[in-house]
Design a protein around this motif. Structure first.
Motif, mmCIF file in Angstrom:
data_model
loop_
_atom_site.group_PDB
_atom_site.id
_atom_site.type_symbol
_atom_site.label_atom_id
_atom_site.label_comp_id
_atom_site.label_asym_id
_atom_site.label_seq_id
_atom_site.Cartn_x
_atom_site.Cartn_y
_atom_site.Cartn_z
ATOM 1 N N GLU A 84 0.863 -1.005 0.120
ATOM 2 C CA GLU A 84 0.071 -0.167 0.067
ATOM 3 C C GLU A 84 0.613 1.240 0.116
ATOM 4 O O GLU A 84 1.629 1.572 0.555
ATOM 5 N N TRP A 85 0.671 2.007 -1.257
ATOM 6 C CA TRP A 85 1.046 3.605 -0.816
ATOM 7 C C TRP A 85 0.595 4.271 0.121
ATOM 8 O O TRP A 85 -0.668 4.592 -0.179
ATOM 9 N N ASP A 86 1.029 5.601 1.133
ATOM 10 C CA ASP A 86 0.389 6.258 2.346
ATOM 11 C C ASP A 86 0.930 7.676 2.400
ATOM 12 O O ASP A 86 1.549 7.817 2.092
ATOM 13 N N ASP A 87 -0.203 8.153 1.523
ATOM 14 C CA ASP A 87 0.343 9.176 1.661
ATOM 15 C C ASP A 87 -0.447 10.580 2.137
ATOM 16 O O ASP A 87 -0.749 11.406 1.747
ATOM 17 N N ILE B 54 3.880 -2.477 3.834
ATOM 18 C CA ILE B 54 3.173 -3.364 3.673
ATOM 19 C C ILE B 54 3.200 -4.008 5.252
ATOM 20 O O ILE B 54 3.809 -4.454 6.333
ATOM 21 N N ALA B 55 1.940 -5.198 5.791
ATOM 22 C CA ALA B 55 1.803 -5.674 6.619
ATOM 23 C C ALA B 55 2.088 -4.636 7.339
ATOM 24 O O ALA B 55 1.299 -2.883 7.676
ATOM 25 N N ARG B 56 2.843 -4.668 8.665
ATOM 26 C CA ARG B 56 3.055 -3.668 10.136
ATOM 27 C C ARG B 56 4.020 -2.908 9.734
ATOM 28 O O ARG B 56 4.242 -1.838 10.079
ATOM 29 N N GLN B 57 4.311 -2.606 8.498
ATOM 30 C CA GLN B 57 5.883 -2.651 7.869
ATOM 31 C C GLN B 57 6.005 -0.929 7.660
ATOM 32 O O GLN B 57 5.449 -1.491 5.870
ATOM 33 N N ARG C 197 11.566 -1.795 -2.339
ATOM 34 C CA ARG C 197 12.309 -2.810 -2.151
ATOM 35 C C ARG C 197 12.148 -2.791 -0.686
ATOM 36 O O ARG C 197 12.424 -4.156 -0.316
ATOM 37 N N TYR C 198 13.153 -2.248 -0.304
ATOM 38 C CA TYR C 198 13.506 -2.101 1.438
ATOM 39 C C TYR C 198 12.565 -2.844 2.499
ATOM 40 O O TYR C 198 12.207 -3.525 2.965
ATOM 41 N N ALA C 199 11.170 -1.912 2.491
ATOM 42 C CA ALA C 199 9.507 -1.841 2.821
ATOM 43 C C ALA C 199 9.667 -3.370 2.252
ATOM 44 O O ALA C 199 8.868 -4.410 2.886
#
Length: 121
Positions: free
Chosen positions: A67-70, A82-85, A100-102
């Protein structure tokens, strides 16, 4: 807070090494093409944070929902979740790097949860 390039590279390698260990990979080491050969029977650390070809299979293997969160109320700006990350884009060189890090962080969390559940049984 954005790290310098060397610190960022090291954080990527540390995350990749952690994931490799959770996946049961042993005898791995950081490898740079310009540094020469690997130690006998050693494998290079997979480049999950640094290369889409390595990273993309993690999405399917761990059924990750991106998910992208703005959220305008977030003082740290846009993030990928991504999930809780949750990984803020401004902490990475590009949104591509942040994604990629996420993915790697989420795969690690997923595997750690599986290991924890297995130990509690």
């Amino acid at each position: 807070m954005r790290m310098n390039d060397e610190e960022y590279f090291r954080s990527c390698v540390a995350l990749e090494r952690h994931l490799a260990q959770l996946l049961g990979m042993r005898n791995i080491e950081e490898f740079s093409e310009s540094a020469g050969a690997l130690w006998h029977e050693a494998l290079p650390v997979p480049r999950w944070c640094r290369d889409w070809e390595a990273c993309a299979p993690l999405i399917a293997a761990h059924t990750l929902h991106i998910e992208w969160d703005d959220d305008p109320a977030d003082p740290y700006g846009p993030a990928v979740r991504i999930a809780r990350q949750r990984v803020h884009l401004k902490d990475h060189p590009t949104p591509d790097h942040a994604l990629r890090y996420a993915i790697v962080k989420a795969a690690i969390a997923h595997l750690e949860h599986q290991h924890h559940v297995a130990r509690c049984r």
